[in-house]
Design a protein around this motif. Structure first.
Motif, PDB file in Angstrom:
ATOM      1  N   VAL A   5       7.020  33.073 -25.423  1.00  0.00           N
ATOM      2  CA  VAL A   5       7.410  31.669 -25.496  1.00  0.00           C
ATOM      3  C   VAL A   5       6.591  30.995 -26.586  1.00  0.00           C
ATOM      4  CG1 VAL A   5       7.571  29.476 -24.289  1.00  0.00           C
ATOM      5  CG2 VAL A   5       7.998  31.611 -23.045  1.00  0.00           C
ATOM      6  N   GLU A   6       7.292  30.419 -27.561  1.00  0.00           N
ATOM      7  CA  GLU A   6       6.622  29.699 -28.640  1.00  0.00           C
ATOM      8  C   GLU A   6       6.567  28.210 -28.327  1.00  0.00           C
ATOM      9  OE1 GLU A   6       9.443  32.732 -30.710  1.00  0.00           O
ATOM     10  OE2 GLU A   6       9.504  31.300 -29.061  1.00  0.00           O
ATOM     11  N   SER A   7       5.584  27.556 -28.904  1.00  0.00           N
ATOM     12  CA  SER A   7       5.482  26.099 -28.811  1.00  0.00           C
ATOM     13  C   SER A   7       4.625  25.614 -29.973  1.00  0.00           C
ATOM     14  CB  SER A   7       4.867  25.673 -27.474  1.00  0.00           C
ATOM     15  OG  SER A   7       3.561  26.197 -27.323  1.00  0.00           O
ATOM     16  N   GLY A   8       4.597  24.309 -30.150  1.00  0.00           N
ATOM     17  CA  GLY A   8       3.741  23.725 -31.172  1.00  0.00           C
ATOM     18  C   GLY A   8       4.446  23.263 -32.419  1.00  0.00           C
ATOM     19  N   GLY A   9       5.746  23.527 -32.519  1.00  0.00           N
ATOM     20  CA  GLY A   9       6.471  23.072 -33.688  1.00  0.00           C
ATOM     21  C   GLY A   9       6.630  21.563 -33.694  1.00  0.00           C
ATOM     22  N   GLY A  10       7.128  21.048 -34.815  1.00  0.00           N
ATOM     23  CA  GLY A  10       7.338  19.614 -34.912  1.00  0.00           C
ATOM     24  C   GLY A  10       7.577  19.191 -36.341  1.00  0.00           C
ATOM     25  N   ALA A  23       2.897  32.489 -26.267  1.00  0.00           N
ATOM     26  CA  ALA A  23       2.373  32.973 -24.994  1.00  0.00           C
ATOM     27  C   ALA A  23       3.159  34.192 -24.551  1.00  0.00           C
ATOM     28  CB  ALA A  23       2.458  31.876 -23.941  1.00  0.00           C
ATOM     29  N   ALA A  24       2.463  35.280 -24.272  1.00  0.00           N
ATOM     30  CA  ALA A  24       3.101  36.525 -23.844  1.00  0.00           C
ATOM     31  C   ALA A  24       2.895  36.735 -22.346  1.00  0.00           C
ATOM     32  CB  ALA A  24       2.534  37.709 -24.620  1.00  0.00           C
ATOM     33  N   SER A  25       3.903  37.298 -21.698  1.00  0.00           N
ATOM     34  CA  SER A  25       3.792  37.633 -20.284  1.00  0.00           C
ATOM     35  C   SER A  25       4.570  38.906 -20.022  1.00  0.00           C
ATOM     36  CB  SER A  25       4.298  36.487 -19.403  1.00  0.00           C
ATOM     37  OG  SER A  25       5.658  36.220 -19.670  1.00  0.00           O
ATOM     38  N   GLY A  26       4.413  39.446 -18.832  1.00  0.00           N
ATOM     39  CA  GLY A  26       5.075  40.695 -18.485  1.00  0.00           C
ATOM     40  C   GLY A  26       4.162  41.881 -18.803  1.00  0.00           C
ATOM     41  N   ALA A  98       7.037  40.789 -30.444  1.00  0.00           N
ATOM     42  CA  ALA A  98       6.093  41.821 -30.012  1.00  0.00           C
ATOM     43  C   ALA A  98       6.539  43.194 -30.483  1.00  0.00           C
ATOM     44  CB  ALA A  98       5.973  41.816 -28.485  1.00  0.00           C
ATOM     45  N   ASN A  99       5.598  43.886 -31.080  1.00  0.00           N
ATOM     46  CA  ASN A  99       5.801  45.287 -31.472  1.00  0.00           C
ATOM     47  C   ASN A  99       5.088  46.162 -30.449  1.00  0.00           C
ATOM     48  OD1 ASN A  99       4.256  47.688 -32.905  1.00  0.00           O
ATOM     49  ND2 ASN A  99       6.183  47.386 -34.001  1.00  0.00           N
ATOM     50  N   LEU A 100       5.831  47.094 -29.867  1.00  0.00           N
ATOM     51  CA  LEU A 100       5.264  47.931 -28.818  1.00  0.00           C
ATOM     52  C   LEU A 100       4.807  49.291 -29.318  1.00  0.00           C
ATOM     53  CD1 LEU A 100       7.689  47.209 -25.840  1.00  0.00           C
ATOM     54  CD2 LEU A 100       5.725  45.898 -26.650  1.00  0.00           C
ATOM     55  N   SER A 101       5.156  49.628 -30.539  1.00  0.00           N
ATOM     56  CA  SER A 101       4.819  50.948 -31.051  1.00  0.00           C
ATOM     57  C   SER A 101       4.200  50.811 -32.418  1.00  0.00           C
ATOM     58  CB  SER A 101       6.067  51.837 -31.133  1.00  0.00           C
ATOM     59  OG  SER A 101       5.785  53.032 -31.831  1.00  0.00           O
ATOM     60  N   GLY A 102       2.956  51.187 -32.548  1.00  0.00           N
ATOM     61  CA  GLY A 102       2.296  51.088 -33.836  1.00  0.00           C
ATOM     62  C   GLY A 102       2.891  51.986 -34.893  1.00  0.00           C
ATOM     63  N   GLY A 103       3.673  52.972 -34.475  1.00  0.00           N
ATOM     64  CA  GLY A 103       4.260  53.892 -35.442  1.00  0.00           C
ATOM     65  C   GLY A 103       5.575  53.416 -36.020  1.00  0.00           C
ATOM     66  N   SER A 104       6.049  52.275 -35.556  1.00  0.00           N
ATOM     67  CA  SER A 104       7.333  51.750 -36.022  1.00  0.00           C
ATOM     68  C   SER A 104       7.189  50.280 -36.348  1.00  0.00           C
ATOM     69  CB  SER A 104       8.397  51.935 -34.928  1.00  0.00           C
ATOM     70  OG  SER A 104       9.552  51.179 -35.237  1.00  0.00           O
ATOM     71  N   PRO A 105       7.850  49.819 -37.415  1.00  0.00           N
ATOM     72  CA  PRO A 105       7.781  48.395 -37.753  1.00  0.00           C
ATOM     73  C   PRO A 105       8.719  47.534 -36.913  1.00  0.00           C
ATOM     74  CG  PRO A 105       9.135  49.543 -39.343  1.00  0.00           C
ATOM     75  CD  PRO A 105       8.590  50.592 -38.415  1.00  0.00           C
ATOM     76  N   TYR A 107      10.185  45.269 -34.109  1.00  0.00           N
ATOM     77  CA  TYR A 107       9.720  44.314 -33.112  1.00  0.00           C
ATOM     78  C   TYR A 107      10.735  44.307 -31.971  1.00  0.00           C
ATOM     79  CZ  TYR A 107       5.852  42.784 -35.951  1.00  0.00           C
ATOM     80  OH  TYR A 107       4.673  42.746 -36.663  1.00  0.00           O
ATOM     81  N   ASP A 108      10.228  44.530 -30.775  1.00  0.00           N
ATOM     82  CA  ASP A 108      11.103  44.821 -29.645  1.00  0.00           C
ATOM     83  C   ASP A 108      11.485  43.591 -28.834  1.00  0.00           C
ATOM     84  OD1 ASP A 108       8.785  47.140 -29.915  1.00  0.00           O
ATOM     85  OD2 ASP A 108      10.785  47.968 -29.657  1.00  0.00           O
ATOM     86  N   TYR A 109      10.615  42.608 -28.786  1.00  0.00           N
ATOM     87  CA  TYR A 109      10.882  41.402 -27.996  1.00  0.00           C
ATOM     88  C   TYR A 109      10.626  40.171 -28.858  1.00  0.00           C
ATOM     89  CZ  TYR A 109      10.899  44.564 -24.036  1.00  0.00           C
ATOM     90  OH  TYR A 109      11.207  45.580 -23.185  1.00  0.00           O
ATOM     91  N   TRP A 110      11.466  39.152 -28.634  1.00  0.00           N
ATOM     92  CA  TRP A 110      11.411  37.943 -29.442  1.00  0.00           C
ATOM     93  C   TRP A 110      11.400  36.719 -28.552  1.00  0.00           C
ATOM     94  CZ3 TRP A 110      11.459  37.997 -34.876  1.00  0.00           C
ATOM     95  CH2 TRP A 110      11.619  39.268 -35.454  1.00  0.00           C
ATOM     96  N   GLY A 111      10.724  35.683 -29.043  1.00  0.00           N
ATOM     97  CA  GLY A 111      10.791  34.404 -28.363  1.00  0.00           C
ATOM     98  C   GLY A 111      12.009  33.623 -28.812  1.00  0.00           C
ATOM     99  N   GLN A 112      12.147  32.427 -28.293  1.00  0.00           N
ATOM    100  CA  GLN A 112      13.335  31.625 -28.568  1.00  0.00           C
ATOM    101  C   GLN A 112      13.194  30.805 -29.843  1.00  0.00           C
ATOM    102  OE1 GLN A 112      10.923  30.681 -26.595  1.00  0.00           O
ATOM    103  NE2 GLN A 112      10.536  28.558 -27.222  1.00  0.00           N
ATOM    104  N   GLY A 113      11.984  30.703 -30.364  1.00  0.00           N
ATOM    105  CA  GLY A 113      11.758  29.995 -31.609  1.00  0.00           C
ATOM    106  C   GLY A 113      11.308  28.562 -31.411  1.00  0.00           C
TER     107      GLY A 113
END
Length: 120
Positions: A5-10, A23-26, A98-105, A107-113
């Motif tokens: 979850v992203e925040s702080g834009g404006g 903020a990351a969870s799970g 979030a990137n879960l594998s250092g061997g691959s570029p 990114y597996d999970y994304w926030g809403q922006g």
């Protein structure tokens, strides 16, 4: 899974600063790195910055190097993007991922922006 979850834009004037939060969870223990990306209208998504989740190594796009700073707080499962000396060209929707594998570029999970608008 990992939730982000992203925040702080404006809205900020050129030359100003903003600080974005991710903020990351799970299954955060599975995160290898967190990256920030942005997409401006009519443009493709572009890489902004990334940080290694455990070691803290950072990476920046040339367009933001020296102006943006990425950092993390593992205790809070959070990543920050401090953006200084903003220009109208920085206007975009900013996403953390979030990137879960250092061997691959990949990114597996994304926030809403979160929208960042820099006025001239």
């Amino acid at each position: 899974q990992v939730q982000l979850v992203e925040s702080g834009g404006g809205l900020v004037q050129a030359g100003g600063s903003l600080r974005l939060f991710c903020a990351a969870s799970g299954r955060t223990f599975s995160i290898h790195a967190i990256g920030w990306f942005r997409r401006s209208p009519g443009k493709e998504r572009e890489f902004v910055a990334a940080i290694n989740w455990s070691g803290g190594t950072t990476y920046y796009a040339n367009s933001v190097k020296g102006r943006f700073t990425i950092s993390r707080d593992n205790a809070k499962n959070s990543v920050y993007l401090q953006m200084d000396t903003l220009t109208p060209e920085d206007t975009a929707v900013y996403y953390c991922a979030a990137n879960l594998s250092g061997g691959s570029p990949t990114y597996d999970y994304w926030g809403q922006g979160t929208q960042v608008t820099v006025s001239s």
